[in-house]
Scaffold this active site. Structure first.
Site, PDB file in Angstrom:
ATOM      1  N   HIS A  98     -37.322 -50.150 -91.437  1.00 12.73           N
ATOM      2  CA  HIS A  98     -37.511 -48.754 -91.852  1.00 12.73           C
ATOM      3  C   HIS A  98     -39.001 -48.477 -92.065  1.00 12.73           C
ATOM      4  O   HIS A  98     -39.401 -47.825 -93.027  1.00 12.73           O
ATOM      5  CB  HIS A  98     -36.701 -48.445 -93.116  1.00 12.73           C
ATOM      6  CG  HIS A  98     -35.221 -48.326 -92.854  1.00 12.73           C
ATOM      7  ND1 HIS A  98     -34.670 -47.270 -92.182  1.00 12.73           N
ATOM      8  CD2 HIS A  98     -34.185 -49.150 -93.169  1.00 12.73           C
ATOM      9  CE1 HIS A  98     -33.349 -47.430 -92.101  1.00 12.73           C
ATOM     10  NE2 HIS A  98     -33.039 -48.562 -92.684  1.00 12.73           N
TER      11      HIS A  98
ATOM     12  N   ASP B 197     -40.076 -44.377 -95.040  1.00 10.98           N
ATOM     13  CA  ASP B 197     -39.025 -44.727 -94.085  1.00 10.98           C
ATOM     14  C   ASP B 197     -39.564 -44.505 -92.674  1.00 10.98           C
ATOM     15  O   ASP B 197     -40.752 -44.219 -92.499  1.00 10.98           O
ATOM     16  CB  ASP B 197     -37.734 -43.941 -94.356  1.00 10.98           C
ATOM     17  CG  ASP B 197     -36.499 -44.799 -94.062  1.00 10.98           C
ATOM     18  OD1 ASP B 197     -36.366 -45.256 -92.905  1.00 10.98           O
ATOM     19  OD2 ASP B 197     -35.687 -45.034 -94.973  1.00 10.98           O
TER      20      ASP B 197
ATOM     21  N   ASP C 246     -24.609 -38.202 -99.620  1.00 13.51           N
ATOM     22  CA  ASP C 246     -24.769 -37.411 -98.393  1.00 13.51           C
ATOM     23  C   ASP C 246     -23.436 -37.228 -97.689  1.00 13.51           C
ATOM     24  O   ASP C 246     -23.359 -36.500 -96.698  1.00 13.51           O
ATOM     25  CB  ASP C 246     -25.814 -38.027 -97.448  1.00 13.51           C
ATOM     26  CG  ASP C 246     -25.554 -39.477 -97.131  1.00 13.51           C
ATOM     27  OD1 ASP C 246     -24.849 -40.155 -97.907  1.00 13.51           O
ATOM     28  OD2 ASP C 246     -26.062 -39.953 -96.104  1.00 13.51           O
TER      29      ASP C 246
ATOM     30  N   ARG D  85     -36.790 -38.770 -95.372  1.00 17.24           N
ATOM     31  CA  ARG D  85     -36.106 -38.078 -94.265  1.00 17.24           C
ATOM     32  C   ARG D  85     -36.346 -36.580 -94.365  1.00 17.24           C
ATOM     33  O   ARG D  85     -36.647 -35.908 -93.390  1.00 17.24           O
ATOM     34  CB  ARG D  85     -34.610 -38.394 -94.291  1.00 17.24           C
ATOM     35  CG  ARG D  85     -34.211 -39.652 -93.537  1.00 17.24           C
ATOM     36  CD  ARG D  85     -34.994 -40.891 -93.948  1.00 17.24           C
ATOM     37  NE  ARG D  85     -34.529 -42.092 -93.284  1.00 17.24           N
ATOM     38  CZ  ARG D  85     -33.564 -42.900 -93.752  1.00 17.24           C
ATOM     39  NH1 ARG D  85     -32.999 -42.663 -94.928  1.00 17.24           N
ATOM     40  NH2 ARG D  85     -33.204 -43.969 -93.068  1.00 17.24           N
TER      41      ARG D  85
ATOM     42  N   TRP E 157     -25.117 -52.084-101.699  1.00 21.99           N
ATOM     43  CA  TRP E 157     -24.577 -50.890-101.032  1.00 21.99           C
ATOM     44  C   TRP E 157     -23.427 -51.255-100.105  1.00 21.99           C
ATOM     45  O   TRP E 157     -22.638 -50.393 -99.733  1.00 21.99           O
ATOM     46  CB  TRP E 157     -25.669 -50.109-100.305  1.00 21.99           C
ATOM     47  CG  TRP E 157     -26.318 -50.743 -99.097  1.00 21.99           C
ATOM     48  CD1 TRP E 157     -27.226 -51.750 -99.095  1.00 21.99           C
ATOM     49  CD2 TRP E 157     -26.129 -50.365 -97.732  1.00 21.99           C
ATOM     50  NE1 TRP E 157     -27.618 -52.030 -97.814  1.00 21.99           N
ATOM     51  CE2 TRP E 157     -26.962 -51.188 -96.953  1.00 21.99           C
ATOM     52  CE3 TRP E 157     -25.336 -49.405 -97.090  1.00 21.99           C
ATOM     53  CZ2 TRP E 157     -27.023 -51.094 -95.558  1.00 21.99           C
ATOM     54  CZ3 TRP E 157     -25.399 -49.315 -95.703  1.00 21.99           C
ATOM     55  CH2 TRP E 157     -26.233 -50.147 -94.948  1.00 21.99           C
TER      56      TRP E 157
ATOM     57  N   TRP F  63     -29.206 -39.752 -99.618  1.00 18.96           N
ATOM     58  CA  TRP F  63     -29.966 -39.822 -98.369  1.00 18.96           C
ATOM     59  C   TRP F  63     -30.054 -38.413 -97.808  1.00 18.96           C
ATOM     60  O   TRP F  63     -29.114 -37.631 -97.941  1.00 18.96           O
ATOM     61  CB  TRP F  63     -29.269 -40.772 -97.389  1.00 18.96           C
ATOM     62  CG  TRP F  63     -29.104 -42.147 -97.943  1.00 18.96           C
ATOM     63  CD1 TRP F  63     -27.952 -42.690 -98.442  1.00 18.96           C
ATOM     64  CD2 TRP F  63     -30.115 -43.154 -98.092  1.00 18.96           C
ATOM     65  NE1 TRP F  63     -28.195 -43.970 -98.890  1.00 18.96           N
ATOM     66  CE2 TRP F  63     -29.508 -44.275 -98.686  1.00 18.96           C
ATOM     67  CE3 TRP F  63     -31.466 -43.210 -97.785  1.00 18.96           C
ATOM     68  CZ2 TRP F  63     -30.204 -45.446 -98.982  1.00 18.96           C
ATOM     69  CZ3 TRP F  63     -32.171 -44.370 -98.070  1.00 18.96           C
ATOM     70  CH2 TRP F  63     -31.547 -45.470 -98.655  1.00 18.96           C
ATOM     71  N   THR F  64     -31.181 -38.098 -97.161  1.00 21.88           N
ATOM     72  CA  THR F  64     -31.410 -36.685 -96.840  1.00 21.88           C
ATOM     73  C   THR F  64     -31.582 -36.379 -95.357  1.00 21.88           C
ATOM     74  O   THR F  64     -32.144 -35.345 -95.007  1.00 21.88           O
ATOM     75  CB  THR F  64     -32.649 -36.163 -97.610  1.00 21.88           C
ATOM     76  OG1 THR F  64     -33.791 -36.934 -97.215  1.00 21.88           O
ATOM     77  CG2 THR F  64     -32.452 -36.241 -99.107  1.00 21.88           C
ATOM     78  N   GLU F  65     -31.084 -37.254 -94.483  1.00 17.28           N
ATOM     79  CA  GLU F  65     -31.148 -36.905 -93.059  1.00 17.28           C
ATOM     80  C   GLU F  65     -30.606 -35.495 -92.827  1.00 17.28           C
ATOM     81  O   GLU F  65     -31.165 -34.725 -92.035  1.00 17.28           O
ATOM     82  CB  GLU F  65     -30.306 -37.880 -92.222  1.00 17.28           C
ATOM     83  CG  GLU F  65     -30.896 -39.264 -92.075  1.00 17.28           C
ATOM     84  CD  GLU F  65     -30.412 -40.216 -93.153  1.00 17.28           C
ATOM     85  OE1 GLU F  65     -30.007 -39.742 -94.236  1.00 17.28           O
ATOM     86  OE2 GLU F  65     -30.433 -41.448 -92.928  1.00 17.28           O
TER      87      GLU F  65
ATOM     88  N   ASP G 125     -33.296 -53.485 -96.262  1.00 17.92           N
ATOM     89  CA  ASP G 125     -32.046 -53.228 -95.548  1.00 17.92           C
ATOM     90  C   ASP G 125     -32.308 -53.003 -94.064  1.00 17.92           C
ATOM     91  O   ASP G 125     -33.428 -52.708 -93.651  1.00 17.92           O
ATOM     92  CB  ASP G 125     -31.358 -51.980 -96.124  1.00 17.92           C
ATOM     93  CG  ASP G 125     -32.263 -50.746 -96.050  1.00 17.92           C
ATOM     94  OD1 ASP G 125     -33.470 -50.891 -96.309  1.00 17.92           O
ATOM     95  OD2 ASP G 125     -31.765 -49.658 -95.725  1.00 17.92           O
ATOM     96  N   GLU G 126     -31.268 -53.152 -93.296  1.00 11.57           N
ATOM     97  CA  GLU G 126     -31.215 -52.712 -91.895  1.00 11.57           C
ATOM     98  C   GLU G 126     -32.500 -53.056 -91.138  1.00 11.57           C
ATOM     99  O   GLU G 126     -33.189 -52.167 -90.639  1.00 11.57           O
ATOM    100  CB  GLU G 126     -30.947 -51.196 -91.852  1.00 11.57           C
ATOM    101  CG  GLU G 126     -29.594 -50.846 -92.434  1.00 11.57           C
ATOM    102  CD  GLU G 126     -29.292 -49.349 -92.410  1.00 11.57           C
ATOM    103  OE1 GLU G 126     -28.120 -49.006 -92.221  1.00 11.57           O
ATOM    104  OE2 GLU G 126     -30.226 -48.534 -92.581  1.00 11.57           O
TER     105      GLU G 126
ATOM    106  N   TYR H 195     -22.593 -42.707-102.001  1.00 12.82           N
ATOM    107  CA  TYR H 195     -23.544 -42.087-101.070  1.00 12.82           C
ATOM    108  C   TYR H 195     -23.273 -40.582-101.030  1.00 12.82           C
ATOM    109  O   TYR H 195     -22.343 -40.123-100.375  1.00 12.82           O
ATOM    110  CB  TYR H 195     -23.404 -42.720 -99.688  1.00 12.82           C
ATOM    111  CG  TYR H 195     -24.265 -43.961 -99.516  1.00 12.82           C
ATOM    112  CD1 TYR H 195     -24.443 -44.844-100.576  1.00 12.82           C
ATOM    113  CD2 TYR H 195     -24.903 -44.244 -98.319  1.00 12.82           C
ATOM    114  CE1 TYR H 195     -25.240 -45.974-100.433  1.00 12.82           C
ATOM    115  CE2 TYR H 195     -25.705 -45.366 -98.166  1.00 12.82           C
ATOM    116  CZ  TYR H 195     -25.863 -46.217 -99.233  1.00 12.82           C
ATOM    117  OH  TYR H 195     -26.654 -47.333 -99.092  1.00 12.82           O
TER     118      TYR H 195
END
Ligand code: ACM
Length: 758
Positions: free
Chosen positions: A270, A199, A427, A170, A400, A475-477, A333-334, A425
């Site tokens: 992702h 990602d 973030d 990210r 998670w 996480w680095t969004e 994931d996701e 998390y």
């Protein structure tokens, strides 16, 4: 009671840098906590006397590379923190001696004995000798006058896996940042570096024969105005990748610090960056053409064709050539199944495999990859979604979704790592202060993390044996630079280190917080950043009083009202201060005589009454609350907005409406770069009456009377101001609810501040 007091309902608050510096300068230099080690050793027994480090020398068997490396680490930490330079000598007498001792059981275990005559670190493994050096430096850093109190430490970890995940997809961090993180992890005895390399927004690993993965996949154009060069109007290219040499250097740097690197390659979801590079891998006829600038869950999945597995095998071959560790993380994931459901090829594949649903198809996908890794002697790690489709027998599950995934995995005989969101998390913000860096809006403060109940009392010993350990995920969004990353990671990664290393019986917040403060002094000596915002006082005005609070809950909060800087003998804060006395409040916490964090100063100011920052307002729904900066990275000084991107709506409780005739709003626009898988954007907006929409202010409730409609007159980059009269006079304090009308979600109006004008 009202009148004069009402004038002072709202205060302006500010932190004075000058005050902060003065306070730091007047703080005692030495830490007053002897024998302070973080994570807390398994056993530590003080003895009589002390050992002076200053005139000492180091000893390690010249034939023992592990002992020499441990001694060198100790010396390097001393050098960097301004400690004495100790020579290596060939004589163990009176020395600080690093000694191989097979009787110390466990690769990471060590025994450290300080007597008035010598210091001995004994271990059977290289890691144990190294961890002994980390502990010894902490003892030196916490000691007064270079004299370490005599002690016997016998130490070993509670859990084998003590991890930190860094999301380099990210936002991209330079190698120097990654190495600094590894260095800091080593001091906290953290031993797994989970490197999130791919990602939707970026692919950071060059793969032989697949050059487009980095030519295309490593670069994105940030959303909104940050995506255009203001001078040329050209699209900005944001990103980067790590060369093979850089990756080998990182792996070696980690190995020298007894850290195993666990690379992560996301599949089947992702995967936007990879699919943009190689559209033949897509599950849709209209694949993405560039890595995404959107955060969240994207619809793009790899298809399940042979071509995809050929490419993924090449990727994994490259990963295995670069990363020697046993674990390869494959994400999982996701992965929303909409594209697979709509793709005739995936329907045919599902039927040909005799599967009944797309979850099983993902399970089959994961099994193919698991088999490939197994053939090559590696172990698959995946996020807990991989449990849904049937998991390869030796897969490790990273949980998670709470700890339930880990417990279910352990019950069915799989190894598991605990990384439950939101607590692990990093973030998420760590206090409600507007001075925190950008991030997600949940508050994960230090005590909340420290007190997280890792394992239920009912866990069986067989299940416990499968719980490998714990991990903090960054996480680095919203984390766009190293300074912010340091503040999000530290001290919380050290809290996770303690949960992973120290025996649960010793759990004690008060003792832990003392050691944490001591550890922070050590980090400062080493030049390492961390978040000290939660140590600074906050103030709120309630009724005719001003209430103070320090979010971290560490030490004693002291204050003055005469304009002087607080000291260790200033009054301790015990109850709200009457506003009549509180013109100019200075506040600071102290622990064991040491000032904590930056001093705060609060001025109750009649002229700035009736203004509230959005950061101090409540969000109406708290569905996806964010402290949001532009997606181009968060440079110092860039405004941070407080907004729920699923339901943008702010509540100012008990706003002082008496006498107000109009409202003045500070507003901004941010790109709406959020994706919700196959679902539409959940944020809904009433249609605008004017071209750019309006801010609507309602009284008491969000469906209450509309008391002001503030038209937005033009698009804005950065903050702008808009005003409108109140529709009717209102008396007394009322809650106010603020929402925007707008035609589309992008760009999104956000409220930064509201003033009730007279
Ligand atoms: C995750 O947070 N999607 C692992």
């Amino acid at each position: 009671m009202m009148g004069a007091f009402e004038q002072r309902m709202i205060m302006r608050r500010w932190r004075s840098l000058a005050v902060g510096l003065l306070t730091l300068m007047s703080a005692p230099a030495a830490q007053a906590v002897p024998l302070s080690v973080l994570p807390q050793p398994a056993s530590m027994v003080p003895a009589a006397g002390s050992y002076g480090v200053g005139q000492s020398h180091l000893f390690a068997d010249p034939g023992d590379a592990g002992a020499i490396a441990a001694a060198a680490r100790f010396r390097a930490l001393l050098d960097r923190s301004g400690g004495p330079t100790l020579p290596m000598a060939g004589d163990a007498r009176h020395a600080i001696a690093f000694v191989r001792d097979p009787s110390v059981v466990g690769a990471e275990a060590y025994a450290l004995t300080v007597t008035p005559d010598k210091i001995t670190i004994r271990a059977s493994g290289d890691a144990g000798l190294y961890y002994g050096a980390e502990t010894l430096w902490q003892l030196v850093a916490a000691a007064k006058d270079g004299r370490i109190p005599a002690v016997r430490i016998d130490d070993r970890p509670a859990f084998a896996w003590r991890g930190v995940m860094l999301d380099s997809a990210r936002h991209f961090q330079p190698v120097a940042y990654v190495e600094q993180l590894l260095d800091r992890m080593a001091l906290a005895k953290l031993n797994r570096f989970h490197w999130h390399l791919t990602d939707d927004q970026g692919w950071r690993l060059p793969v032989d024969n697949y050059p487009r993965l980095t030519e295309i996949g490593a670069w994105r154009t940030p959303a909104g105005p940050a995506g255009r060069d203001p001078k040329t109007g050209e699209a900005v290219r944001y990103g980067g990748f790590y060369t093979h040499d850089e990756i080998r250097a990182v792996v070696a740097y980690a190995a020298a610090r007894h850290i195993v690197v666990v690379p992560e390659i996301e599949m089947p979801g992702h995967a936007t960056a990879a699919i943009a590079a190689y559209p033949a891998l897509a599950s849709t006829a209209t694949p993405p053409t560039a890595p995404s600038a959107d955060w969240g869950i994207l619809p793009n999945l790899f298809n399940t064709s042979d071509q995809t597995f050929t490419m993924l095998h090449a990727v994994l071959d490259q990963v295995m050539a670069l990363f020697p560790g046993p674990y390869i993380h494959i994400g999982g994931d996701e992965s929303p199944k909409g594209q697979w459901q709509a793709d005739p090829r995936e329907r045919a594949k599902l039927a040909s495999l005799g599967l009944h649903n797309d979850g099983q198809l993902q399970g089959w996908f994961t099994a193919q990859i698991g088999a490939y890794l197994e053939q090559h002697g590696r172990r698959l790690v995946g996020w807990d979604e991989i449990l849904e489709g049937g998991v390869p027998a030796d897969a490790t599950v990273m949980s998670w979704h709470g700890i339930d995934g880990a417990l279910a995995a352990a019950r069915s005989g799989h190894d598991a790592v605990l990384a439950p969101e939101p607590t692990f998390y990093l973030d998420n913000r760590q206090s409600d202060s507007p001075d925190e860096p950008p991030g997600r809006g949940e508050i994960v403060d230090w005590k909340r993390l420290y007190d997280f109940p890792l394992l239920p009392a009912t866990i069986t010993s067989a299940e416990r044996a499968h719980i490998l350990g714990v991990q903090a995920n960054l996480w680095t969004e919203h984390v766009g630079n190293g300074r912010d990353a340091d503040r999000m990671l530290w001290p919380r990664a050290a809290v996770v280190a303690e949960l992973g290393w120290s025996p649960a019986q010793g759990h004690d917040w008060s003792g832990f917080s003392r050691r944490l403060v001591s550890a922070m002094a050590g980090w400062r000596a080493l030049g390492w950043g961390y978040d000290e915002t939660p140590l600074a006082a906050e103030a709120t005005v309630a009724g005719d009083q001003i209430a103070l609070r320090q979010p971290a809950g560490i030490g004693t909060l002291r204050y003055t009202i005469d304009g002087s800087a607080p000291t260790t003998i200033s009054p301790a804060y015990t109850a709200p201060i009457p506003l009549a006395q509180a013109g100019d409040v200075h506040a600071q916490s102290f622990l064991d005589g040491v000032a904590l964090g930056v001093a705060a100063r609060f001025r109750v100011d009649a002229t700035s009454a009736r203004t509230e920052a959005a950061s101090a307002m409540r969000q109406c729904a708290r569905k996806l609350p964010l402290r949001l900066a532009d997606s181009g990275g968060s440079a110092d000084g860039r405004p941070i907005h407080w907004v729920d991107v699923m339901e943008p709506c702010w509540i100012w409780p008990a706003a002082p409406l008496d006498g107000a005739t109009h409202v003045v709003a500070q507003v901004a626009q941010v790109p709406y770069n959020f994706s919700f898988g196959n679902d539409p954007i959940p944020a809904h907006f009433a249609p605008p009456r004017t071209r750019f929409g309006e801010l609507e202010v309602r009284q008491d409730r969000c469906d209450g009377p509309l008391i002001a409609i503030v038209p937005m007159t033009a698009p804005t980059r950065g903050e702008s101001e808009a005003k409108a009269p109140l529709a009717m006079p209102v008396t007394g304090p009322h809650d106010l609810c603020m929402t925007f009308t707008q035609a589309t979600a992008d760009p999104l109006w956000v409220l930064d501040r509201l003033t009730l004008g007279r």
